[in-house]
Design an enzyme around this catalytic site. Structure first.
Site, PDB file in Angstrom:
ATOM      1  N   SER A   1      -2.499  50.924  14.522  1.00  0.00           N
ATOM      2  CA  SER A   1      -1.690  49.708  14.530  1.00  0.00           C
ATOM      3  C   SER A   1      -0.211  50.031  14.649  1.00  0.00           C
ATOM      4  O   SER A   1       0.260  51.081  14.175  1.00  0.00           O
ATOM      5  CB  SER A   1      -1.928  48.927  13.231  1.00  0.00           C
ATOM      6  OG  SER A   1      -0.980  47.901  13.055  1.00  0.00           O
TER       7      SER A   1
ATOM      8  N   TYR B   1      -1.360  48.716   4.095  1.00  0.00           N
ATOM      9  CA  TYR B   1      -2.144  48.676   5.327  1.00  0.00           C
ATOM     10  C   TYR B   1      -1.592  49.660   6.355  1.00  0.00           C
ATOM     11  O   TYR B   1      -2.325  50.487   6.912  1.00  0.00           O
ATOM     12  CB  TYR B   1      -2.156  47.264   5.916  1.00  0.00           C
ATOM     13  CG  TYR B   1      -2.662  47.222   7.342  1.00  0.00           C
ATOM     14  CD1 TYR B   1      -3.993  47.510   7.623  1.00  0.00           C
ATOM     15  CD2 TYR B   1      -1.811  46.909   8.403  1.00  0.00           C
ATOM     16  CE1 TYR B   1      -4.462  47.498   8.938  1.00  0.00           C
ATOM     17  CE2 TYR B   1      -2.269  46.900   9.705  1.00  0.00           C
ATOM     18  CZ  TYR B   1      -3.594  47.191   9.967  1.00  0.00           C
ATOM     19  OH  TYR B   1      -4.045  47.190  11.259  1.00  0.00           O
TER      20      TYR B   1
ATOM     21  N   LYS C   1      -3.240  53.283   7.977  1.00  0.00           N
ATOM     22  CA  LYS C   1      -3.411  53.561   9.401  1.00  0.00           C
ATOM     23  C   LYS C   1      -2.728  54.873   9.786  1.00  0.00           C
ATOM     24  O   LYS C   1      -3.269  55.663  10.573  1.00  0.00           O
ATOM     25  CB  LYS C   1      -2.872  52.401  10.235  1.00  0.00           C
ATOM     26  CG  LYS C   1      -3.766  51.170  10.232  1.00  0.00           C
ATOM     27  CD  LYS C   1      -5.139  51.499  10.772  1.00  0.00           C
ATOM     28  CE  LYS C   1      -6.051  50.294  10.827  1.00  0.00           C
ATOM     29  NZ  LYS C   1      -7.390  50.647  11.357  1.00  0.00           N
TER      30      LYS C   1
END
Length: 323
Positions: A117, A141, A145
């Site tokens: 991402s 988050y 990643k």
């Protein structure tokens, strides 16, 4: 050869599955169906229901289907939720990936594509974000990643596995109405939801250092995301030493105000002036991808524009919300 797609019954995963099948690849899907839907899968594609944290299930799947490549998409992906539940996000996203890689190494899988991402970059102060732009994620988050990318690269180097980590920018659209995004977390479905309820679209801040004062983002059609995975799968099949980290974007910025206007026009909800509210914490003014590297490495380029994204997303929204 067979590709195992984790999270293949979800919004993005189902598009990747269909693109790989259309490319002539054999596919098996592993999905816990927490957000996925078996109806999204093409006929004949086997579905193994379960979590990527289940090592025994992964071992059976890799063996029974003679898997030689993996596309790992299964992950939790809501930024705000990750701030509230960091332990859960690290378990699902990092430990889940570690378990898949461990099973892959044991089964001697030689090709691995990771769904990553643009959240790994945080708030980059650059016109175009390249793969060399420093990564400073601003949420658990994004951290998971980035940690996942490091892990994939390290495992590939240690075990002779060809790898590719693909950094998605702002995904929208659908290949068919029934494949539309069921969530209401991103800008396009959020605006659809408010317009459909007769409510005013919200814009979070109009005092950014941009031409119209609203944030600028790089929106990418989910079909382009899927075709990039096909290109990556081909490259890893041909190049056993590949170790790629690539942006997937159009390289073109669209402001939030422009995007809301396009959504209103295509959905037929014009004449409703958006309401400007306070900025959201952590929203950078501009995040637009440089897509040069993926063009060089994979010969890939996005083909869909923003209006096509919105039109296809609106068709999916209408299917799910006929009222």
């Amino acid at each position: 050869m067979t590709w195992m797609i984790t999270g293949g019954a979800g919004y993005i995963g189902s598009h990747v599955v269909r693109a790989l099948v259309a490319d002539g690849q054999q596919v098996v899907v592993v999905d816990d169906l927490s957000t996925g839907d078996p109806e999204r899968l093409p006929a004949g594609v086997p579905l193994v229901r379960g979590t990527v944290l289940d090592r025994a299930l992964l071992d059976r799947t890799l063996s029974e289907h003679d898997v030689q490549g993996i596309v790992h998409i299964a992950a939790k992906k809501q930024v705000a939720e990750s701030v509230e539940r960091p332990l859960w996000y690290y378990r699902e996203n990092v430990e889940g990936l570690r378990t898949v890689l461990e099973a892959a190494v044991e089964a001697r899988v030689q090709r691995f594509v990771l769904s990553s991402s643009a959240a790994v970059y945080g708030m980059p102060d650059v016109d175009l974000v390249t793969e060399q732009t420093p990564c400073e994620p601003m949420s658990p988050y994004g951290e998971t990643k980035l940690a996942g990318e490091w892990l994939v690269t390290a495992v590939g180097r240690a075990h002779g596995m060809a790898t590719a980590s693909l950094r998605y920018f702002n995904v929208a659209g659908a290949a068919a109405p029934e494949l539309g995004d069921p969530g209401i977390f991103n800008l396009v479905p959020m605006v659809f939801d408010r317009l459909s309820r007769g409510q005013t679209p919200l814009i979070f801040g109009d005092d950014y250092p941009t031409p119209d004062g609203t944030c600028i983002r790089d929106y990418i059609h989910v079909e382009d995301i899927a075709s990039a995975h096909v290109a990556a799968a081909r490259r890893l099949t041909e190049d056993s030493k590949a170790a790629l980290v690539l942006n997937i974007g159009r390289g073109e910025g669209v402001s939030v105000a422009e995007m809301v206007g396009i959504i209103q026009e295509i959905s037929g909800h014009t004449g409703i002036a958006p309401e400007v509210t306070a900025r959201r914490p952590g929203d950078p003014a501009r995040v637009v991808a440089s897509a040069d590297a993926i063009g060089r490495e994979l010969g890939w380029k996005a083909v869909y524009d923003v209006r096509e994204m919105v039109a296809s997303a609106w068709a999916g929204w209408q299917l799910r919300h006929p009222e």
